[in-house]
Design an enzyme around this catalytic site. Structure first.
Site, PDB file in Angstrom:
ATOM      1  N   ASN A   1       1.358   3.424  -2.887  1.00  9.13           N
ATOM      2  CA  ASN A   1       1.912   3.900  -4.169  1.00  9.13           C
ATOM      3  C   ASN A   1       1.403   5.306  -4.501  1.00  9.13           C
ATOM      4  O   ASN A   1       2.158   6.170  -4.963  1.00  9.13           O
ATOM      5  CB  ASN A   1       1.496   2.969  -5.321  1.00  9.13           C
ATOM      6  CG  ASN A   1       2.078   1.581  -5.186  1.00  9.13           C
ATOM      7  OD1 ASN A   1       2.910   1.333  -4.333  1.00  9.13           O
ATOM      8  ND2 ASN A   1       1.623   0.670  -6.038  1.00  9.13           N
ATOM      9  N   GLY A   2       0.108   5.523  -4.268  1.00  8.36           N
ATOM     10  CA  GLY A   2      -0.512   6.817  -4.585  1.00  8.36           C
ATOM     11  C   GLY A   2       0.097   7.935  -3.749  1.00  8.36           C
ATOM     12  O   GLY A   2       0.451   9.007  -4.268  1.00  8.36           O
ATOM     13  N   ARG A   3       0.238   7.667  -2.440  1.00  7.89           N
ATOM     14  CA  ARG A   3       0.802   8.706  -1.561  1.00  7.89           C
ATOM     15  C   ARG A   3       2.261   8.991  -1.901  1.00  7.89           C
ATOM     16  O   ARG A   3       2.707  10.120  -1.863  1.00  7.89           O
ATOM     17  CB  ARG A   3       0.673   8.263  -0.086  1.00  7.89           C
ATOM     18  CG  ARG A   3      -0.628   8.714   0.542  1.00  7.89           C
ATOM     19  CD  ARG A   3      -0.943   7.949   1.781  1.00  7.89           C
ATOM     20  NE  ARG A   3      -1.381   6.598   1.453  1.00  7.89           N
ATOM     21  CZ  ARG A   3      -1.613   5.652   2.342  1.00  7.89           C
ATOM     22  NH1 ARG A   3      -1.408   5.896   3.619  1.00  7.89           N
ATOM     23  NH2 ARG A   3      -2.031   4.470   1.967  1.00  7.89           N
TER      24      ARG A   3
ATOM     25  N   HIS B   1       2.771   3.538  -8.984  1.00 12.29           N
ATOM     26  CA  HIS B   1       2.616   2.097  -9.231  1.00 12.29           C
ATOM     27  C   HIS B   1       3.838   1.544  -9.969  1.00 12.29           C
ATOM     28  O   HIS B   1       4.274   0.429  -9.716  1.00 12.29           O
ATOM     29  CB  HIS B   1       1.353   1.831 -10.067  1.00 12.29           C
ATOM     30  CG  HIS B   1       0.078   2.194  -9.350  1.00 12.29           C
ATOM     31  ND1 HIS B   1      -0.149   1.854  -8.035  1.00 12.29           N
ATOM     32  CD2 HIS B   1      -1.036   2.868  -9.759  1.00 12.29           C
ATOM     33  CE1 HIS B   1      -1.356   2.292  -7.677  1.00 12.29           C
ATOM     34  NE2 HIS B   1      -1.900   2.929  -8.693  1.00 12.29           N
TER      35      HIS B   1
ATOM     36  N   ARG C   1      -5.213  -2.090   8.944  1.00 15.76           N
ATOM     37  CA  ARG C   1      -6.360  -2.837   8.411  1.00 15.76           C
ATOM     38  C   ARG C   1      -5.850  -4.054   7.656  1.00 15.76           C
ATOM     39  O   ARG C   1      -4.730  -4.039   7.142  1.00 15.76           O
ATOM     40  CB  ARG C   1      -7.110  -1.981   7.361  1.00 15.76           C
ATOM     41  CG  ARG C   1      -7.853  -0.820   7.861  1.00 15.76           C
ATOM     42  CD  ARG C   1      -8.763  -0.299   6.748  1.00 15.76           C
ATOM     43  NE  ARG C   1      -8.035   0.423   5.724  1.00 15.76           N
ATOM     44  CZ  ARG C   1      -7.730   1.725   5.800  1.00 15.76           C
ATOM     45  NH1 ARG C   1      -8.084   2.425   6.862  1.00 15.76           N
ATOM     46  NH2 ARG C   1      -7.073   2.325   4.825  1.00 15.76           N
TER      47      ARG C   1
ATOM     48  N   ASN D   1     -10.502  -2.473  -6.147  1.00 16.76           N
ATOM     49  CA  ASN D   1      -9.683  -1.634  -7.040  1.00 16.76           C
ATOM     50  C   ASN D   1     -10.303  -1.440  -8.426  1.00 16.76           C
ATOM     51  O   ASN D   1      -9.946  -0.509  -9.145  1.00 16.76           O
ATOM     52  CB  ASN D   1      -8.261  -2.204  -7.203  1.00 16.76           C
ATOM     53  CG  ASN D   1      -7.394  -2.036  -5.979  1.00 16.76           C
ATOM     54  OD1 ASN D   1      -6.450  -2.802  -5.762  1.00 16.76           O
ATOM     55  ND2 ASN D   1      -7.690  -1.045  -5.141  1.00 16.76           N
TER      56      ASN D   1
ATOM     57  N   SER E   1      -7.894  -5.118   5.113  1.00 13.45           N
ATOM     58  CA  SER E   1      -8.429  -4.790   3.784  1.00 13.45           C
ATOM     59  C   SER E   1      -8.878  -5.996   2.950  1.00 13.45           C
ATOM     60  O   SER E   1      -8.555  -6.079   1.761  1.00 13.45           O
ATOM     61  CB  SER E   1      -7.398  -3.980   2.982  1.00 13.45           C
ATOM     62  OG  SER E   1      -7.224  -2.730   3.575  1.00 13.45           O
TER      63      SER E   1
ATOM     64  N   ARG F   1      -0.223   9.119  -9.962  1.00 15.48           N
ATOM     65  CA  ARG F   1      -0.390   7.871  -9.209  1.00 15.48           C
ATOM     66  C   ARG F   1       0.242   6.708  -9.968  1.00 15.48           C
ATOM     67  O   ARG F   1       0.813   5.787  -9.374  1.00 15.48           O
ATOM     68  CB  ARG F   1      -1.880   7.593  -8.974  1.00 15.48           C
ATOM     69  CG  ARG F   1      -2.583   8.613  -8.093  1.00 15.48           C
ATOM     70  CD  ARG F   1      -4.051   8.246  -7.923  1.00 15.48           C
ATOM     71  NE  ARG F   1      -4.218   6.910  -7.386  1.00 15.48           N
ATOM     72  CZ  ARG F   1      -4.117   6.594  -6.095  1.00 15.48           C
ATOM     73  NH1 ARG F   1      -3.869   7.528  -5.203  1.00 15.48           N
ATOM     74  NH2 ARG F   1      -4.275   5.349  -5.698  1.00 15.48           N
TER      75      ARG F   1
ATOM     76  N   GLU G   1       1.319 -13.574  12.113  1.00 12.46           N
ATOM     77  CA  GLU G   1       1.887 -12.435  12.831  1.00 12.46           C
ATOM     78  C   GLU G   1       1.754 -11.207  11.932  1.00 12.46           C
ATOM     79  O   GLU G   1       2.005 -11.290  10.728  1.00 12.46           O
ATOM     80  CB  GLU G   1       3.376 -12.684  13.137  1.00 12.46           C
ATOM     81  CG  GLU G   1       3.628 -13.813  14.110  1.00 12.46           C
ATOM     82  CD  GLU G   1       3.059 -13.517  15.491  1.00 12.46           C
ATOM     83  OE1 GLU G   1       3.166 -12.353  15.949  1.00 12.46           O
ATOM     84  OE2 GLU G   1       2.519 -14.447  16.119  1.00 12.46           O
TER      85      GLU G   1
ATOM     86  N   ASP H   1       0.837  -1.201   0.000  1.00  9.65           N
ATOM     87  CA  ASP H   1       0.000   0.000   0.000  1.00  9.65           C
ATOM     88  C   ASP H   1       0.874   1.253   0.000  1.00  9.65           C
ATOM     89  O   ASP H   1       1.999   1.239   0.496  1.00  9.65           O
ATOM     90  CB  ASP H   1      -0.901  -0.018   1.252  1.00  9.65           C
ATOM     91  CG  ASP H   1      -2.019   1.002   1.145  1.00  9.65           C
ATOM     92  OD1 ASP H   1      -2.299   1.492   0.029  1.00  9.65           O
ATOM     93  OD2 ASP H   1      -2.615   1.333   2.188  1.00  9.65           O
TER      94      ASP H   1
END
Ligand code: FPP
Length: 259
Positions: free
Chosen positions: A22-24, A37, A194, A68, A196, A33, A207, A20
């Site tokens: 990639n966009g940020r 990716h 999360r 997605n 997700s 974006r 874990e 998680d």
């Protein structure tokens, strides 16, 4: 890379990763974006390669969720292109290093070209046995459970089993990849706490390791931290410490067998 501190005999057998951020990553740099990716794809290559080198047997990557599909068309299209390109480019390496490819998820929803390429690589690599990479594509844990339930319902209808026969083992055997052991370690990048909709059934005793690092920046050093943290954990599988020490000391430390 300094591997001191990592016990090669107590590696997780199966590592699953929710990739998680990639966009940020792209937003922070004023890039598109899609550029995020693209850079995320490089992390995929690096992490597969490192896993192979240190001897991880199974690596699952959550590459595209059923949710997605709701992203803008251009982004979905670019992600599918990156995926197809990755499969074509990495196929020779998979053969050279004995890597088998599997996928989980609803393959029928993938664009035809991507699906064909995916199925070709899966078929080409099916005898490879040094490491298995599982790509979660058009995947959600709930969706997989629905698929499993339909398969079981058909078996009952066709007289192959009775409702009373259904147990955990039978459920596991009807999931998308019954041959893959449950993840020992689930890593999530970009800090969200999360799961997700990833591997809902399979992560019952995994874990968890969450890092704020964004996926495009997740490379060997950070991965190593996650593996070392895993090796510091005590996996109890619902029992007390005393029970574990008394009955099966080898399973207490992360990396030991849970059978
Ligand atoms: C999450 O970042 C990542 C994805 C939705 C896709 C993961 C895809 C790749 C790493 C690239 C190609 C994959 C392969 C297997 C070659 P996000 O877009 O949700 O990030 P954000 O939460 O910061 O917006």
């Amino acid at each position: 890379m300094d591997l001191d501190g990592l016990d090669k005999n107590r590696l997780p057998q199966h590592v699953a990763i929710i990739m998680d951020g990639n966009g940020r990553w792209a937003q922070q740099r004023g890039k598109s974006r899609i550029e995020g990716h693209r850079r995320g794809k490089t992390s995929v290559r690096v992490i597969v390669e490192f896993s192979r080198k240190i001897g991880i047997r199974f690596l699952s990557l959550y590459a595209f969720s059923t949710e997605n599909w709701l992203r803008p068309h251009d982004e979905v299209h670019a992600l599918m292109g990156l995926l197809e390109h990755y499969l074509i480019a990495e196929q020779p390496k998979m053969m050279r290093y004995g890597i088998r490819l599997l996928s989980v998820g609803d393959r029928d929803r993938l664009p035809l070209g991507v699906r064909r390429t995916l199925e070709d690589v899966i078929s080409l690599t099916r005898e490879n046995n040094r490491m298995t990479v599982i790509l979660a594509l058009s995947y959600s844990g709930k969706d997989e459970i629905v698929r499993m339930t339909k398969k079981l319902a058909c078996d009952v209808r066709d007289g192959k089993c009775a409702p009373e026969d259904i147990d955990e083992e039978m459920i596991a055997a009807h999931m998308d990849t019954p041959e893959v052991p449950e993840p020992d370690l689930l890593i999530r990048t970009s800090g969200e706490m999360r799961v997700s909709n990833f591997y809902l059934w399979q992560i019952a005793y995994s874990e968890l390791y969450v890092t704020p690092t964004l996926w495009p920046d997740f490379r060997e050093q950070e991965y190593l931290q996650a593996l070392m943290e895993y090796q510091r954990r005590r996996r109890r599988f619902g029992r007390t410490d005393e029970q574990l020490v008394a009955s099966m000391p080898s399973s207490v430390e992360a990396g030991g067998s849970k059978s």
